[in-house]
Scaffold this active site. Structure first.
Site, PDB file in Angstrom:
ATOM      1  N   ASN A 140     -39.717   7.480 -66.196  1.00 44.03           N
ATOM      2  CA  ASN A 140     -39.281   7.956 -67.516  1.00 44.03           C
ATOM      3  C   ASN A 140     -40.416   8.190 -68.514  1.00 44.03           C
ATOM      4  OD1 ASN A 140     -39.598   5.154 -67.608  1.00 44.03           O
ATOM      5  ND2 ASN A 140     -38.184   4.949 -69.307  1.00 44.03           N
ATOM      6  N   GLU A 236     -42.126  -5.573 -66.339  1.00 41.17           N
ATOM      7  CA  GLU A 236     -41.533  -4.903 -67.506  1.00 41.17           C
ATOM      8  C   GLU A 236     -40.242  -4.262 -67.037  1.00 41.17           C
ATOM      9  OE1 GLU A 236     -42.543  -5.165 -70.469  1.00 41.17           O
ATOM     10  OE2 GLU A 236     -44.713  -5.419 -70.482  1.00 41.17           O
ATOM     11  N   GLU A 452     -47.672  -6.191 -72.343  1.00 43.51           N
ATOM     12  CA  GLU A 452     -48.605  -5.071 -72.365  1.00 43.51           C
ATOM     13  C   GLU A 452     -48.878  -4.750 -73.835  1.00 43.51           C
ATOM     14  OE1 GLU A 452     -46.323  -2.392 -69.596  1.00 43.51           O
ATOM     15  OE2 GLU A 452     -48.020  -2.804 -68.261  1.00 43.51           O
TER      16      GLU A 452
END
Ligand code: NAD
Length: 484
Positions: A140, A236, A452
Site C-alpha cells: 500500500n 508493523e 519506526e
C-alpha cells in the site's frame, strides 16, 4: 505462471485502473537466488559496518539524490501499478528523501559510544549492528514502508535484503536497484516473490533481524518460523483506529475534509486510517450531513493520473470484492450506506477495480465493518454519549495502531488521548498528515512492536554492547552497588 523468453518466471503487474494494461514485470526470485542474495549481503556488510558513519551517511544521501532525480518517472510508475493518485505517489519519493536527511541528522547521537560515570570503574556503551536484516513489506505504500527499514538499517551498519509485496513490485524494485548503484555490491538485495520467498528469506541462517510490515496472519506465521532461531522482529501490523469526535469539536469544512481524508486517502488502504468514527450524539446529525456535503467536493473517484482525482482504484479485484462484500453485509445487518463523492470518469470506474467510497450508519460495534480492519474506502460512523464510553469502545479491540481525538479544547483532547491504547494518537487530524519524522511510529497490542521513525529510528537496528570494568574487582562474589 508467466515466463519470459528464456523460460524464467516473472511477476507481472497490471494497472488496477485499466486491468487489461500490463504495466511491467519483475523476475521472480528462486529460493536458491534468495540464499545467494543473503550471502552477498553478509559479505558486503562486514566492510560496510567498518565504514565511518560519515561515509555511510554521505553515500545514502547521494543515493537519495539519485532517486529524487528520477522522481517523476518513479511516481508515474507507482501510480500505474498501485492506483494511488499521482500526487500521493510523488509524496512517497519525497518522504523517503526526507527520511534519509532525518536519519542522517539523528544517527550520530543514537550510534555514539557513551561513557557512563561509575566512579572508579569504567563503563562504556557501544552499539553493534545486527548484520543482515530482512525487510518484508506490503503493497500500500511500497517506497515509504521499505525506506522506513532500509534507511535506518543501512546507516546503522547493516546489510538489508527486501522482499516487496508481489502485488506492487515494480517501483520499489527500481528504487532498490538505484540505491544499490551507490552502495557496495550486494549490500542491498531485493528478492521478489510471495510467501514462499518470504519464508526462504527469513529461514536463511544469516538473517539476524526481520523488519515486517503487513497483516497479523502473516506476522503470526513469520513468528512461528523464527521461533527456533530466536530471530528478533520489528512488526508493523494492521490497525482498527478510532477517531473520537467530541461534543466541542470544530466541524467546519476544512476540519471535516481532514476527517474524510483521515479515513479515505488511498481508497482507505492505509494501516493508520481512521477505520471507525465515534461522534458525540449531540453532533452526530451535523457531522453526517457535513461529511456527505464536503465529500462531494473532496472525494473525486477516477484516473489516478488526473490532477483533480483523490480516490483511485483499489489494488486488486480480490481486495475490491472483499471490501464490497463487507459493505453489502453491513447493509444486510441494517446499516444505512451512503455513497460519497463524485465519479470523474464513469467508464473507467466501471471497468477498473474501483469501489465508490461510502459512509455507513446504524451499525453496532460488533458488526464486522466496525470490529475488523476494512482496509478499503468505507467507514462506519457511530454515536456515543460520554468521553468514558468513547474511550472504552475505542479500546475494546485487539489492535492498537493509532487513533485520533477531535476537540476544540486541546488539553481535553490530550487528556482523552492519554487513555487510548495505541502507539500514536493524532489530535485534530488522522492518518499521514498527522505524522512527523520525529514522532516514533508503531503499534501496541496486536498491531505489533518496535518503532519506526522518531529520533531514535536507527536504534532499532543496533544492539547495545556494554563494556564494564568494575571499580572493585574483589573476589567476584559481591552484588554490584550503585556507587560502583
Ligand atoms: P500481508 O501480510 O498479506 O503481506 C505483507 C508482506 O508479507 C508481503 O510482502 C507478503 O508477500 C509477505 N508475506 C505474507 N505472508 C508471509 C509469510 N507467511 N512469510 C513471509 N512473508 C509473508 O499484507 P498486505 O496485504 O501486503 O498489506 C496489508 C496489511 O498491512 C494490512 O493489515 C495493513 O494494516 C498492514 N500495514 C501495516 C502498516 C504499519 O505500519 N503498521 C503499514 C502498511 C500496511
Amino acid at each position: 505462471m508467466p515466463k519470459v523468453d528464456d523460460g524464467s518466471p516473472v511477476i507481472e503487474r497490471y494497472n488496477p485502473s485499466r486491468p487489461a494494461e500490463r504495466v511491467g514485470a519483475v523476475a521472480e526470485t528462486t529460493v536458491t537466488d534468495v540464499g545467494a542474495a543473503v550471502e552477498q549481503a553478509a559479505q558486503a556488510q562486514l566492510d560496510w559496518a567498518n565504514e565511518s558513519l560519515a561515509v555511510r551517511s554521505a553515500t545514502l544521501t547521494e543515493a537519495a539524490e539519485a532517486i529524487v532525480a528520477r522522481r517523476d518517472e518513479l511516481a508515474e510508475l507507482l501510480a500505474r501499478e498501485l492506483g494511488k493518485p499521482l500526487a500521493d505517489c510523488d509524496g512517497e519519493i519525497g518522504f523517503a528523501a526526507a527520511l534519509v536527511a532525518h536519519c542522517v541528522a539523528t544517527a550520530p547521537e543514537v550510534l555514539a559510544d557513551r561513557s557512563i560515570d561509575v566512579g572508579e570503574g569504567r563503563l562504556e556503551l557501544t552499539t553493534l549492528p545486527y548484520g543482515v536484516v530482512a525487510a518484508i513489506t506490503p503493497w500500500n505504500a511500497p517506497i515509504v514502508l521499505a525506506a522506513m527499514k532500509f534507511v535506518p538499517a543501512l546507516l546503522a551498519g547493516n546489510a538489508i535484503v527486501t522482499k516487496p509485496s508481489p502485488l506492487v513490485p515494480l517501483t520499489i524494485t527500481a528504487v532498490l536497484k538505484e540505491l544499490s548503484n551507490y552502495l557496495p555490491s550486494g549490500l542491498v538485495g531485493v528478492v521478489n516473490g510471495g510467501v514462499e520467498i518470504g519464508q526462504a528469506l527469513v529461514a536463511d541462517p544469516a538473517i539476524a533481524k526481520v523488519a515486517f510490515t503487513g497483516g497479523g496472519e502473516a506476522a503470526r506465521h513469520l513468528q512461528r518460523s523464527l521461533a527456533d532461531r530466536l530471530v528478533p522482529t520489528l512488526l508493523e501490523l494492521g490497525g482498527n483506529d478510532a477517531a473520537i469526535v467530541c461534543d466541542d469539536a470544530e466541524l467546519d469544512e476544512v476540519s471535516v475534509e481532514r476527517l474524510i481524508h483521515g479515513s479515505l486517502l488511498t481508497s482507505g488502504q492505509v494501516c493508520m486510517a481512521a477505520k471507525r468514527i465515534y461522534v458525540h450524539r449531540s453532533r452526530y446529525d451535523e457531522l453526517v450531513e457535513r461529511y456527505i456535503e464536503v465529500a462531494r467536493r473532496a472525494l473525486v473517484v477516477g484516473d489516478p493520473m488526473d490532477n483533480g482525482v483523490t480516490v483511485g482504484p483499489m489494488v486488486s479485484e480480490a481486495q475490491r470484492d472483499r471490501v464490497a462484500a463487507l459493505v453489502r453485509a453491513a447493509e444486510q445487518q441494517g446499516g444505512k450506506v451512503t455513497e460519497l463523492g463524485t465519479v470523474a470518469d464513469e467508464a473507467l470506474v466501471a471497468n477498473g477495480w474501483f469501489l465508490r467510497p461510502t459512509l455507513v450508519q446504524g451499525l453496532s460495534d460488533d458488526a464486522p465493518l466496525v470490529a475488523t480492519e476494512q482496509f478499503g474506502p468505507t467507514v462506519p460512523i457511530l454515536a456515543f454519549d460520554s468521553d468514558d464510553e468513547a474511550v472504552a469502545r475505542t479500546n475494546n479491540s485487539d489492535l492498537g495502531l493509532a487513533g485520533s481525538v477531535w476537540s476544540s479544547d486541546e488539553d481535553r483532547a490530550f487528556a482523552i488521548a492519554k487513555r487510548i491504547e495505541s502507539g500514536t494518537v493524532f489530535i485534530g487530524t488522522h492518518n499521514r498528515s498527522g505524522m512527523n519524522l520525529r514522532s516514533p511510529f508503531g503499534g501496541v497490542k496486536q498491531s505489533g512492536w518496535g518503532r519506526e521513525l522518531g529520533d531514535s529510528a536507527v536504534g532499532e537496528y543496533v544492539q547495545t554492547r556494554a563494556i564494564h570494568r568494575p571499580a572493585n574487582l574483589g573476589t567476584g562474589r559481591a552484588y554490584p552497588r550503585t556507587e560502583q
